[in-house]
Enzyme design. Structure first.
Site, PDB file in Angstrom:
ATOM      1  N   GLY A   9       0.581  -0.952  -0.302  1.00 18.13           N
ATOM      2  CA  GLY A   9       0.088  -0.293  -0.028  1.00 18.13           C
ATOM      3  C   GLY A   9       0.746   1.367   0.034  1.00 18.13           C
ATOM      4  N   SER A 139      -2.351   0.333  14.833  1.00 19.99           N
ATOM      5  CA  SER A 139      -3.045   1.146  15.433  1.00 19.99           C
ATOM      6  C   SER A 139      -3.530   1.276  16.827  1.00 19.99           C
ATOM      7  CB  SER A 139      -4.975   1.329  15.060  1.00 19.99           C
ATOM      8  OG  SER A 139      -5.646   2.315  14.944  1.00 19.99           O
ATOM      9  N   TYR A 152     -12.324  -3.436  12.485  1.00 17.72           N
ATOM     10  CA  TYR A 152     -11.185  -2.332  12.105  1.00 17.72           C
ATOM     11  C   TYR A 152     -10.208  -2.171  13.665  1.00 17.72           C
ATOM     12  CZ  TYR A 152      -7.464   1.273  11.047  1.00 17.72           C
ATOM     13  OH  TYR A 152      -6.087   2.074  11.294  1.00 17.72           O
ATOM     14  N   ALA A 154     -10.606  -4.631  16.554  1.00 22.55           N
ATOM     15  CA  ALA A 154     -10.418  -6.167  16.296  1.00 22.55           C
ATOM     16  C   ALA A 154      -9.535  -6.335  15.720  1.00 22.55           C
ATOM     17  CB  ALA A 154     -11.631  -7.109  16.665  1.00 22.55           C
ATOM     18  N   LYS A 156      -7.164  -4.276  14.626  1.00 22.81           N
ATOM     19  CA  LYS A 156      -5.773  -4.249  14.352  1.00 22.81           C
ATOM     20  C   LYS A 156      -5.298  -4.784  16.207  1.00 22.81           C
ATOM     21  CE  LYS A 156      -5.113  -0.845  10.869  1.00 22.81           C
ATOM     22  NZ  LYS A 156      -3.406  -1.461   9.893  1.00 22.81           N
ATOM     23  N   ILE A 185      -3.468  10.283  12.001  1.00 18.07           N
ATOM     24  CA  ILE A 185      -2.694  10.350  10.925  1.00 18.07           C
ATOM     25  C   ILE A 185      -3.258  11.108   9.844  1.00 18.07           C
ATOM     26  CG2 ILE A 185      -0.754   9.904   9.725  1.00 18.07           C
ATOM     27  CD1 ILE A 185      -0.299   9.416  12.802  1.00 18.07           C
TER      28      ILE A 185
HETATM   29  P1  NDP Z   1      -4.892   5.651   3.272  1.00 16.55           P
HETATM   30  O1  NDP Z   1      -6.478   5.094   2.463  1.00 16.55           O
HETATM   31  O2  NDP Z   1      -4.887   6.411   3.181  1.00 16.55           O
HETATM   32  O3  NDP Z   1      -3.867   3.907   2.358  1.00 16.55           O
HETATM   33  C1  NDP Z   1      -4.565   2.781   2.425  1.00 16.55           C
HETATM   34  C2  NDP Z   1      -3.540   1.986   1.369  1.00 16.55           C
HETATM   35  O4  NDP Z   1      -3.888   0.658   1.316  1.00 16.55           O
HETATM   36  C3  NDP Z   1      -3.168   1.941   0.055  1.00 16.55           C
HETATM   37  O5  NDP Z   1      -2.331   2.309  -0.287  1.00 16.55           O
HETATM   38  C4  NDP Z   1      -4.160   1.120  -0.319  1.00 16.55           C
HETATM   39  O6  NDP Z   1      -3.878   1.443  -2.174  1.00 16.55           O
HETATM   40  C5  NDP Z   1      -4.098   0.060   0.135  1.00 16.55           C
HETATM   41  N1  NDP Z   1      -4.790  -1.128  -0.125  1.00 16.55           N
HETATM   42  C6  NDP Z   1      -6.268  -1.361   0.911  1.00 16.55           C
HETATM   43  N2  NDP Z   1      -6.950  -2.078   0.702  1.00 16.55           N
HETATM   44  C7  NDP Z   1      -5.959  -3.364  -0.043  1.00 16.55           C
HETATM   45  C8  NDP Z   1      -5.564  -3.971  -0.834  1.00 16.55           C
HETATM   46  N3  NDP Z   1      -6.999  -5.396  -0.396  1.00 16.55           N
HETATM   47  N4  NDP Z   1      -4.321  -4.414  -1.097  1.00 16.55           N
HETATM   48  C9  NDP Z   1      -3.465  -3.878  -1.412  1.00 16.55           C
HETATM   49  N5  NDP Z   1      -3.502  -2.727  -0.891  1.00 16.55           N
HETATM   50  C10 NDP Z   1      -4.681  -2.093  -0.126  1.00 16.55           C
HETATM   51  O7  NDP Z   1      -4.029   4.744   4.119  1.00 16.55           O
HETATM   52  P2  NDP Z   1      -3.182   5.173   5.340  1.00 16.55           P
HETATM   53  O8  NDP Z   1      -2.333   5.999   4.898  1.00 16.55           O
HETATM   54  O9  NDP Z   1      -3.579   6.194   6.659  1.00 16.55           O
HETATM   55  O10 NDP Z   1      -3.115   3.915   6.209  1.00 16.55           O
HETATM   56  C11 NDP Z   1      -1.597   2.479   6.060  1.00 16.55           C
HETATM   57  C12 NDP Z   1      -2.395   2.551   7.822  1.00 16.55           C
HETATM   58  O11 NDP Z   1      -1.991   2.666   8.534  1.00 16.55           O
HETATM   59  C13 NDP Z   1      -3.776   1.268   7.533  1.00 16.55           C
HETATM   60  O12 NDP Z   1      -2.785   0.314   7.459  1.00 16.55           O
HETATM   61  C14 NDP Z   1      -4.190   2.284   8.511  1.00 16.55           C
HETATM   62  O13 NDP Z   1      -4.889   1.394   9.398  1.00 16.55           O
HETATM   63  C15 NDP Z   1      -2.821   2.346   9.528  1.00 16.55           C
HETATM   64  N6  NDP Z   1      -3.141   3.275  10.826  1.00 16.55           N
HETATM   65  C16 NDP Z   1      -3.608   4.460   9.824  1.00 16.55           C
HETATM   66  C17 NDP Z   1      -4.011   5.655  10.883  1.00 16.55           C
HETATM   67  C18 NDP Z   1      -4.179   7.145   9.899  1.00 16.55           C
HETATM   68  O14 NDP Z   1      -4.891   7.961  10.823  1.00 16.55           O
HETATM   69  N7  NDP Z   1      -4.544   7.219   8.890  1.00 16.55           N
HETATM   70  C19 NDP Z   1      -4.220   5.363  12.035  1.00 16.55           C
HETATM   71  C20 NDP Z   1      -3.325   4.099  12.281  1.00 16.55           C
HETATM   72  C21 NDP Z   1      -3.368   3.213  11.542  1.00 16.55           C
HETATM   73  P3  NDP Z   1      -4.334   1.553  -3.456  1.00 16.55           P
HETATM   74  O15 NDP Z   1      -4.774   2.933  -3.103  1.00 16.55           O
HETATM   75  O16 NDP Z   1      -3.321   0.472  -4.627  1.00 16.55           O
HETATM   76  O17 NDP Z   1      -6.021   0.452  -3.650  1.00 16.55           O
END
Ligand code: NDP
Length: 244
Positions: A9, A139, A152, A154, A156, A185
């Site tokens: 991602g 998270s 979500y 659960a 994490k 974030i």
């Molecule tokens: P975004 O929603 O901005 O981005 C999500 C990313 O995950 C994208 O790059 C997307 O790829 C990829 N993705 C989602 N589903 C799939 C899939 N099935 N297969 C492959 N890639 C996938 O998320 P963030 O950058 O905010 O979050 C990144 C991580 O950090 C996550 O695990 C999130 O749970 C965690 N997190 C984020 C927080 C926040 O406040 N933002 C807080 C705590 C944890 P594409 O666009 O190419 O589909």
């Protein structure tokens, strides 16, 4: 020692910031996306212009064959993976009573099965050379729990269990497994909550601002290399004091 990272991602949000930082620290980076191929290609061009080495791989992390094949292709083209960052994730806000089995399953498929498949795919080489690092994105909700985000939170929490257990199993093989638990974030995931909620979350964060993807990239980079050589199975909370 070769430095090749696979960051799931990494076309946008936290994953893109992680890829940028790792590339600037000398890592070869396998960028990975599902829907954001164009953004991933643009990031690849940006990193290559700076002298970085990278390539883009597309796969649904919830599809075992697809993510395994993507990692295998990256190893053939860029070299064996010595760092895996399990960043790809999805979130959804709704009352627990409204969560369908399909939603529950999809959240676990992406957030938990995805890291499971990716870890299994990178391990043959890491076990062979007895070296490697895996960094999972959990998270603060996985630590504390969250109303209207039960599935979500659960999933994490499961990532934390995966991290600690795998760390114990792999430590004798020279492979470290750690976890970063971000607070709020500023990425698309949080922007979808709307300006009002974001302002409220900003206010609730003791340091007085939301985190940036770069804040999290710093924490991931710390776990990536020998700066954290004696640290495994840990959860580093990066949340500006949110759950203090
Ligand atoms: P975004 O929603 O901005 O981005 C999500 C990313 O995950 C994208 O790059 C997307 O790829 C990829 N993705 C989602 N589903 C799939 C899939 N099935 N297969 C492959 N890639 C996938 O998320 P963030 O950058 O905010 O979050 C990144 C991580 O950090 C996550 O695990 C999130 O749970 C965690 N997190 C984020 C927080 C926040 O406040 N933002 C807080 C705590 C944890 P594409 O666009 O190419 O589909």
């Amino acid at each position: 020692m070769e430095k090749t990272a696979f960051v799931t991602g990494s076309a946008r949000g936290i994953g893109a910031a992680v890829a940028r930082r790792l590339s600037r620290e000398g890592w070869t980076v396998a960028l990975h996306c599902l829907r954001s191929r164009e953004a991933a290609e643009m990031l690849a061009q940006e990193l290559q212009k700076e002298g970085g080495r990278c390539a883009v791989y597309t796969a649904d992390v919830a599809d075992r064959d697809a993510i395994t094949a993507a990692i295998q292709r990256a190893e053939e083209e860029l070299g064996p993976i010595s760092l895996l960052v399990n960043n790809a994730g999805i979130a959804r806000q709704e009352l627990f009573q409204d969560v369908t089995p399909e939603t529950w399953r999809r959240i676990f498929a992406v957030n938990v099965d995805g890291p499971f498949y990716a870890c299994q795919a990178v391990l043959p080489h890491m076990l062979h050379v007895k070296h490697g690092s895996i960094v999972n994105l959990s998270s603060i909700w996985g630590l504390r729990g969250a109303s209207c985000e039960v599935a979500y939170a659960a999933s994490k929490a499961a990532v934390i269990g995966l991290t600690r257990s795998l760390a114990a199993e792999l430590a004798p093989s020279g492979i470290r497994v750690n976890c970063v638990a971000p607070g709020v974030i500023a990425t698309d995931m949080v922007r979808q909550l709307g300006e009002e909620t974001m302002a409220q979350l900003r206010e609730e964060t003791p340091v007085g601002r939301l985190g940036t993807p770069e804040d999290i990239a710093q924490a991931v980079a710390f776990f990536a290399d020998d700066r954290s050589a004696f640290i495994t199975g840990q959860v580093l909370t990066a949340d500006g004091g949110f759950i203090l």
